[in-house]
Design an enzyme around this catalytic site. Structure first.
Site, short mmCIF file in Angstrom:
data_model
loop_
_atom_site.label_atom_id
_atom_site.label_comp_id
_atom_site.label_asym_id
_atom_site.label_seq_id
_atom_site.Cartn_x
_atom_site.Cartn_y
_atom_site.Cartn_z
N CYS A 1 0.07 12.97 6.84
CA CYS A 1 1.43 12.86 7.35
C CYS A 1 2.23 14.16 7.21
CB CYS A 1 2.16 11.71 6.67
SG CYS A 1 1.35 10.15 6.98
N HIS B 1 9.76 12.33 7.68
CA HIS B 1 8.56 11.61 8.13
C HIS B 1 8.89 10.12 8.22
CE1 HIS B 1 4.58 10.20 8.59
NE2 HIS B 1 4.49 9.69 7.38
N ASN C 1 4.69 4.56 12.04
CA ASN C 1 4.22 5.82 11.44
C ASN C 1 3.08 6.38 12.29
OD1 ASN C 1 3.16 7.86 9.89
ND2 ASN C 1 2.92 6.65 8.02
C1 LIG Z 1 2.94 -0.88 2.67
C2 LIG Z 1 4.34 -1.27 2.24
C3 LIG Z 1 5.20 -1.52 3.47
C4 LIG Z 1 4.25 -2.59 1.48
O1 LIG Z 1 5.53 -2.93 1.03
P1 LIG Z 1 5.79 -3.28 -0.50
O2 LIG Z 1 7.18 -3.69 -0.59
O3 LIG Z 1 5.32 -2.11 -1.32
O4 LIG Z 1 4.86 -4.51 -0.69
P2 LIG Z 1 3.72 -4.75 -1.76
O5 LIG Z 1 2.47 -4.03 -1.34
O6 LIG Z 1 4.25 -4.51 -3.14
O7 LIG Z 1 3.51 -6.28 -1.56
C5 LIG Z 1 4.56 -7.23 -1.82
C6 LIG Z 1 4.12 -8.57 -1.29
O8 LIG Z 1 4.20 -8.57 0.14
C7 LIG Z 1 2.96 -8.98 0.69
N1 LIG Z 1 2.74 -8.32 1.96
C8 LIG Z 1 2.17 -7.12 2.18
N2 LIG Z 1 2.16 -6.86 3.50
C9 LIG Z 1 2.75 -7.91 4.10
C10 LIG Z 1 3.03 -8.22 5.44
N3 LIG Z 1 2.70 -7.40 6.45
N4 LIG Z 1 3.66 -9.37 5.71
C11 LIG Z 1 4.00 -10.22 4.73
N5 LIG Z 1 3.75 -9.99 3.44
C12 LIG Z 1 3.13 -8.84 3.12
C13 LIG Z 1 1.94 -8.61 -0.36
O9 LIG Z 1 0.75 -9.34 -0.21
C14 LIG Z 1 2.68 -8.91 -1.63
O10 LIG Z 1 2.60 -10.30 -1.85
P3 LIG Z 1 2.43 -10.89 -3.34
O11 LIG Z 1 3.67 -10.44 -4.07
O12 LIG Z 1 2.36 -12.36 -3.10
O13 LIG Z 1 1.18 -10.29 -3.86
C15 LIG Z 1 4.98 -0.20 1.35
O14 LIG Z 1 4.32 -0.17 0.12
C16 LIG Z 1 4.94 1.19 1.92
O15 LIG Z 1 5.61 1.47 2.91
N6 LIG Z 1 4.21 2.09 1.30
C17 LIG Z 1 4.16 3.48 1.66
C18 LIG Z 1 3.44 3.62 2.93
C19 LIG Z 1 3.34 5.04 3.36
O16 LIG Z 1 4.27 5.78 3.24
N7 LIG Z 1 2.15 5.31 3.86
C20 LIG Z 1 1.79 6.45 4.53
C21 LIG Z 1 1.98 7.68 3.76
S1 LIG Z 1 2.54 8.71 4.87
#
Ligand SMILES: CC(C)(COP(=O)(O)OP(=O)(O)OC[C@H]1O[C@@H](n2cnc3c(N)ncnc32)[C@H](O)[C@@H]1OP(=O)(O)O)[C@@H](O)C(=O)NCCC(=O)NCCS
Length: 332
Positions: A116, A256, A286
């Site tokens: 990214c 980003h 993204n």
């Molecule tokens: C991926 C991302 C959106 C997930 O959001 P989050 O708030 O961190 O969520 P978590 O991974 O902690 O999961 C929280 C809960 O939501 C659930 N969940 C994850 N994706 C889900 C979705 N698409 N829909 C519904 N629930 C979802 C998980 O299973 C978890 O459930 P649980 O508590 O019962 O186990 C977030 O972590 C993120 O944006 N990360 C950075 C991504 C990034 O920048 N990536 C590229 C680098 S450039």
């Protein structure tokens, strides 16, 4: 003697037509529109469909548009750098394929792999070729077809990514505009949290790797999220400090587009209000190396010569960084 700087003299983006909405994702994985919008800010993303269509399709369309709007003869281009983690194939470089596709027959070209942050790395490198006087016209592309490496059974990853990208033309200037400063960092110990397990030399493709779904991007979202928030904010604050810039001096933050919450945290840390933050994550998600040029393209008509702009990104590697540039032209 005046310093020669590299200035962006044109920007153009391209996204495929197919729109993958949150509603359609609801039919593919256990998720819902409200969760996706609240947790990421994304409503839809674009997907490049069709046989034999790789990232070069995005790059070629973006560069063709760029050449046309800047009235540039493709044969005058000396170098094309493409930042991508989804090259058409491991080799040749996607930049080679783009150069051929746009008729840049007198250029050489290569790819940069920095996920990214790829566009920041490529823009820094392209600028150096201009600053040293080696080249007069360099094109920097940031493009990714993320749908090629996303597991549409993994709800925490597939909701974020989309396909698209953009390109900028760099030329020399002796005015006080252009790329002013660049701060790039990486930390390979972040690899376990965001990577693709198979398909490289460490673990070549086999029937087993395919069955184990190891050719898709693997992401530990919450760990990446924490690193992204801290590092993107920190590096942006650092580049402002070392250029004696305060929030009032900044016309635009170009972050980003990975997660709206990461963008908000970065802007807060810099003391920059939402009205100065470029945002299109809602429509494209993204696009990895594509997000920054896509933002510049979307907001081009609002940019004025001399505007102070901070670009910032964080991504797999880990890689992160920030560029301070002064915009080079008024709306045309
Ligand atoms: C991926 C991302 C959106 C997930 O959001 P989050 O708030 O961190 O969520 P978590 O991974 O902690 O999961 C929280 C809960 O939501 C659930 N969940 C994850 N994706 C889900 C979705 N698409 N829909 C519904 N629930 C979802 C998980 O299973 C978890 O459930 P649980 O508590 O019962 O186990 C977030 O972590 C993120 O944006 N990360 C950075 C991504 C990034 O920048 N990536 C590229 C680098 S450039």
């Amino acid at each position: 003697m005046k310093k020669t700087r590299a200035v962006i003299t044109g920007v153009h983006g391209w996204v495929p037509d197919y729109v993958l909405t949150n509603r359609e994702l609801e039919t593919m994985v256990d998720t819902n529109d409200e969760w996706i919008v609240t947790r990421t800010g994304i409503k839809e993303r674009r997907i490049l469909k069709g046989e034999n269509k790789g990232t070069s399709v995005i790059g070629i369309n973006a560069v063709k548009g760029l050449l046309e709007k800047t009235n540039t003869n493709p044969e005058d281009i000396e170098l094309i750098i493409c930042a991508t983690v989804t090259p058409d194939m491991p080799f040749p470089a996607t930049a080679n394929i783009i150069a051929d596709g746009v008729g840049a027959t007198k250029s050489y070209s290569f790819d940069i792999s920095a996920a990214c942050s790829g566009f920041l790395y490529a823009l820094t490198m392209g600028s150096q070729f201009i600053e040293t006087g080696m080249h007069k016209k360099v094109i920097v592309v940031g493009a990714d077809k993320m749908s090629a490496i996303i597991d549409y059974q993994d709800r925490a990853t597939c909701i974020i990514f989309g396909d698209g990208g953009g390109a900028v033309l760099l030329e020399p200037t002796e005015e006080e505009v252009g790329v002013m400063d660049s701060l790039l960092l990486s930390d390979g110990s972040g690899a376990p949290y965001l990577h693709m397990k198979a398909g490289g030399s460490r673990k070549p493709a086999t029937a087993e790797t395919v069955a184990a779904r190891e050719h898709y991007a693997y992401q530990e979202g919450s760990t990446v999220f924490k690193f992204a928030v801290t590092n993107m904010a920190e590096v942006s604050a650092q580049i402002m400090d070392r250029n004696q810039l305060v929030a009032d001096d900044i016309a635009w933050l170009v972050p980003h587009q990975a997660n709206k919450r990461i963008i908000d945290a970065t802007a807060n840390r810099m003391g920059i209000g939402p009205e100065k933050v470029m945002l299109n994550i809602e429509r494209y998600g993204n696009t990895t190396a594509g997000t920054l040029p896509l933002c510049l393209w979307d907001y081009e008509s609002q940019l004025k010569k001399g505007d102070n702009i901070i670009l910032a990104a964080f991504g797999g590697g880990f890689t992160w960084g920030s560029i301070y540039l002064k915009w080079g032209y008024d709306p045309k």
